[in-house]
Design a protein around this motif. Sequence first.
Motif, PDB file in Angstrom:
ATOM      1  N   LEU A  25       0.261  -1.613   0.141  1.00  0.00           N
ATOM      2  CA  LEU A  25      -0.489  -0.134   0.026  1.00  0.00           C
ATOM      3  C   LEU A  25       1.149   1.197  -0.081  1.00  0.00           C
ATOM      4  CD1 LEU A  25      -2.113  -0.950   3.046  1.00  0.00           C
ATOM      5  CD2 LEU A  25      -3.493  -0.340   0.482  1.00  0.00           C
ATOM      6  N   GLU A  26       1.807   1.208   0.440  1.00  0.00           N
ATOM      7  CA  GLU A  26       2.606   2.478   0.386  1.00  0.00           C
ATOM      8  C   GLU A  26       3.231   3.038  -0.618  1.00  0.00           C
ATOM      9  OE1 GLU A  26       6.677   1.044   2.383  1.00  0.00           O
ATOM     10  OE2 GLU A  26       7.199  -0.623   0.426  1.00  0.00           O
ATOM     11  N   ASP A  27       2.821   2.463  -1.738  1.00  0.00           N
ATOM     12  CA  ASP A  27       3.565   3.792  -2.865  1.00  0.00           C
ATOM     13  C   ASP A  27       1.901   4.510  -2.939  1.00  0.00           C
ATOM     14  OD1 ASP A  27       5.519   2.160  -3.599  1.00  0.00           O
ATOM     15  OD2 ASP A  27       4.187   1.117  -5.044  1.00  0.00           O
ATOM     16  N   GLU A  28       0.809   4.025  -2.852  1.00  0.00           N
ATOM     17  CA  GLU A  28      -0.513   5.077  -2.583  1.00  0.00           C
ATOM     18  C   GLU A  28      -0.532   5.891  -1.852  1.00  0.00           C
ATOM     19  OE1 GLU A  28      -3.441   3.071  -5.086  1.00  0.00           O
ATOM     20  OE2 GLU A  28      -1.785   1.376  -4.866  1.00  0.00           O
ATOM     21  N   TYR A  29      -0.361   4.969  -0.518  1.00  0.00           N
ATOM     22  CA  TYR A  29      -0.877   5.749   0.903  1.00  0.00           C
ATOM     23  C   TYR A  29       0.578   5.669   1.448  1.00  0.00           C
ATOM     24  CZ  TYR A  29      -5.233   4.170  -0.749  1.00  0.00           C
ATOM     25  OH  TYR A  29      -6.267   3.649  -2.359  1.00  0.00           O
ATOM     26  N   GLU A  30       0.240   6.614   2.588  1.00  0.00           N
ATOM     27  CA  GLU A  30       0.722   6.740   3.657  1.00  0.00           C
ATOM     28  C   GLU A  30      -0.067   6.585   4.559  1.00  0.00           C
ATOM     29  OE1 GLU A  30       3.367  10.473   6.126  1.00  0.00           O
ATOM     30  OE2 GLU A  30       1.925  11.272   4.531  1.00  0.00           O
ATOM     31  N   LEU A  31       1.041   5.539   5.398  1.00  0.00           N
ATOM     32  CA  LEU A  31       0.598   4.651   6.381  1.00  0.00           C
ATOM     33  C   LEU A  31       1.162   5.211   8.082  1.00  0.00           C
ATOM     34  CD1 LEU A  31       0.826   1.606   4.334  1.00  0.00           C
ATOM     35  CD2 LEU A  31      -1.560   2.709   5.324  1.00  0.00           C
ATOM     36  N   ILE A  32       0.678   5.492   8.716  1.00  0.00           N
ATOM     37  CA  ILE A  32       1.242   5.799  10.050  1.00  0.00           C
ATOM     38  C   ILE A  32       0.752   5.002  11.212  1.00  0.00           C
ATOM     39  CG2 ILE A  32       1.365   7.467  12.016  1.00  0.00           C
ATOM     40  CD1 ILE A  32       0.372   9.543   9.376  1.00  0.00           C
ATOM     41  N   HIS A  33       1.084   4.203  12.046  1.00  0.00           N
ATOM     42  CA  HIS A  33       1.015   3.006  13.162  1.00  0.00           C
ATOM     43  C   HIS A  33       1.145   3.934  14.666  1.00  0.00           C
ATOM     44  CE1 HIS A  33       1.474  -0.004  15.861  1.00  0.00           C
ATOM     45  NE2 HIS A  33       2.395   0.654  16.618  1.00  0.00           N
ATOM     46  N   VAL A  34       0.183   3.788  14.979  1.00  0.00           N
ATOM     47  CA  VAL A  34      -0.510   4.055  15.789  1.00  0.00           C
ATOM     48  C   VAL A  34      -0.658   3.487  16.990  1.00  0.00           C
ATOM     49  CG1 VAL A  34      -2.338   6.215  17.375  1.00  0.00           C
ATOM     50  CG2 VAL A  34      -1.896   5.882  14.887  1.00  0.00           C
ATOM     51  N   PRO A  35       0.590   2.922  18.477  1.00  0.00           N
ATOM     52  CA  PRO A  35       0.367   2.026  19.542  1.00  0.00           C
ATOM     53  C   PRO A  35      -0.867   2.361  20.421  1.00  0.00           C
ATOM     54  CG  PRO A  35       2.566   3.546  19.136  1.00  0.00           C
ATOM     55  CD  PRO A  35       1.532   4.430  18.130  1.00  0.00           C
ATOM     56  N   ILE A  36      -1.426   1.849  20.831  1.00  0.00           N
ATOM     57  CA  ILE A  36      -2.723   2.210  21.869  1.00  0.00           C
ATOM     58  C   ILE A  36      -2.054   2.091  23.293  1.00  0.00           C
ATOM     59  CG2 ILE A  36      -4.037   0.274  22.928  1.00  0.00           C
ATOM     60  CD1 ILE A  36      -4.625  -1.862  21.183  1.00  0.00           C
ATOM     61  N   PRO A  37      -3.092   3.796  23.130  1.00  0.00           N
ATOM     62  CA  PRO A  37      -1.905   4.493  24.405  1.00  0.00           C
ATOM     63  C   PRO A  37      -2.280   3.519  26.048  1.00  0.00           C
ATOM     64  CG  PRO A  37      -3.503   5.652  23.020  1.00  0.00           C
ATOM     65  CD  PRO A  37      -4.045   4.398  22.247  1.00  0.00           C
ATOM     66  N   HIS A  38      -1.221   3.396  26.589  1.00  0.00           N
ATOM     67  CA  HIS A  38      -0.976   2.526  28.065  1.00  0.00           C
ATOM     68  C   HIS A  38      -2.418   2.597  28.317  1.00  0.00           C
ATOM     69  CE1 HIS A  38       0.628  -0.667  30.331  1.00  0.00           C
ATOM     70  NE2 HIS A  38       0.656   0.641  31.274  1.00  0.00           N
ATOM     71  N   SER A  39      -3.222   2.423  29.175  1.00  0.00           N
ATOM     72  CA  SER A  39      -4.839   2.984  29.792  1.00  0.00           C
ATOM     73  C   SER A  39      -5.318   1.403  29.897  1.00  0.00           C
ATOM     74  CB  SER A  39      -5.041   4.302  29.676  1.00  0.00           C
ATOM     75  OG  SER A  39      -5.932   4.713  30.131  1.00  0.00           O
ATOM     76  N   GLU A  40      -6.915   1.521  31.095  1.00  0.00           N
ATOM     77  CA  GLU A  40      -7.640   0.894  31.027  1.00  0.00           C
ATOM     78  C   GLU A  40      -8.589   1.477  30.693  1.00  0.00           C
ATOM     79  OE1 GLU A  40      -6.941  -1.169  34.776  1.00  0.00           O
ATOM     80  OE2 GLU A  40      -5.462  -1.833  34.451  1.00  0.00           O
ATOM     81  N   ASP A  41      -8.910   3.202  30.418  1.00  0.00           N
ATOM     82  CA  ASP A  41     -10.054   3.558  30.056  1.00  0.00           C
ATOM     83  C   ASP A  41     -10.026   4.200  28.624  1.00  0.00           C
ATOM     84  OD1 ASP A  41     -12.033   5.860  30.049  1.00  0.00           O
ATOM     85  OD2 ASP A  41     -11.002   6.217  32.471  1.00  0.00           O
ATOM     86  N   PHE A  42     -10.973   3.611  28.025  1.00  0.00           N
ATOM     87  CA  PHE A  42     -11.107   4.175  27.085  1.00  0.00           C
ATOM     88  C   PHE A  42     -11.164   5.340  26.933  1.00  0.00           C
ATOM     89  CE2 PHE A  42     -12.167  -0.013  26.597  1.00  0.00           C
ATOM     90  CZ  PHE A  42     -11.041  -1.079  25.202  1.00  0.00           C
TER      91      PHE A  42
END
Length: 232
Positions: A25-42
């Motif tokens: 996909l990287e030729d067409e889109y910029e893919l940005i990984h977002v780690p899950i924040p360290h919390s138990e509260d959504f």
Amino acid sequence: MKEKIYLIPGLMTDERLWKRLIPLLEDEYELIHVPIPHSEDFDEIIDILFDYIKEEKVNILGFSLGGYIASYFAVTYPNRVNKLFMLAATPGASNEAEIERRKEKFAVIEKNGFNGLTYEKAQSLVEKKNQNDEDLIKTIQDMFMDLGKETFISQLTSTFNRLDLFHDLVNLDLPIYFYYSTEDRLLNNESIKKLLSTEHNIKIVSREGTSHNISLEEPKELSKQIKKWMNI
């Protein structure tokens, strides 16, 4: 300028979850990984994401627990979301049986310590046709072990607090894609039945098989669905 897609991983997975998908996909889109924040509260998790994401409106793809988080973000801050892709993720609340099973896992860790996943356990999580893919199985093991005990407890505890997002989600006025394997035993079947039997604008696409880690097991198939979603 490439359009961006923000990628939120699932329980005990990190940027390695996307390693087979990104090259497609990287030729067409910029893919940005977002780690899950360290919390138990959504609420806290999505507020951290709100500050983390700088764009006014984003395309957001979430896998499993990350799909629930992406959905929670979308129903809470719909003005910040352009498109939503739920990958092997349902919007339902955790049921009592699931919560009890997860609490049992905590008891095992307290008794035996945090030992990660055995090769056999990791192998059992993938489709039969992929069970000889050593890189796949080792990647699942390595992500789990590297993220460690504290992350496991935090992420699993957060799942006790899931609200049912179904009604809020189906009333959103934005393109939503739901992609899953028909025999994925990690998904909430009641939630899927509800999605399939109710009238809404969510695009539901299924694939035959048991795969949960679709981005690692079926990246080509997934990349095609992502392109369709981005072209809606």
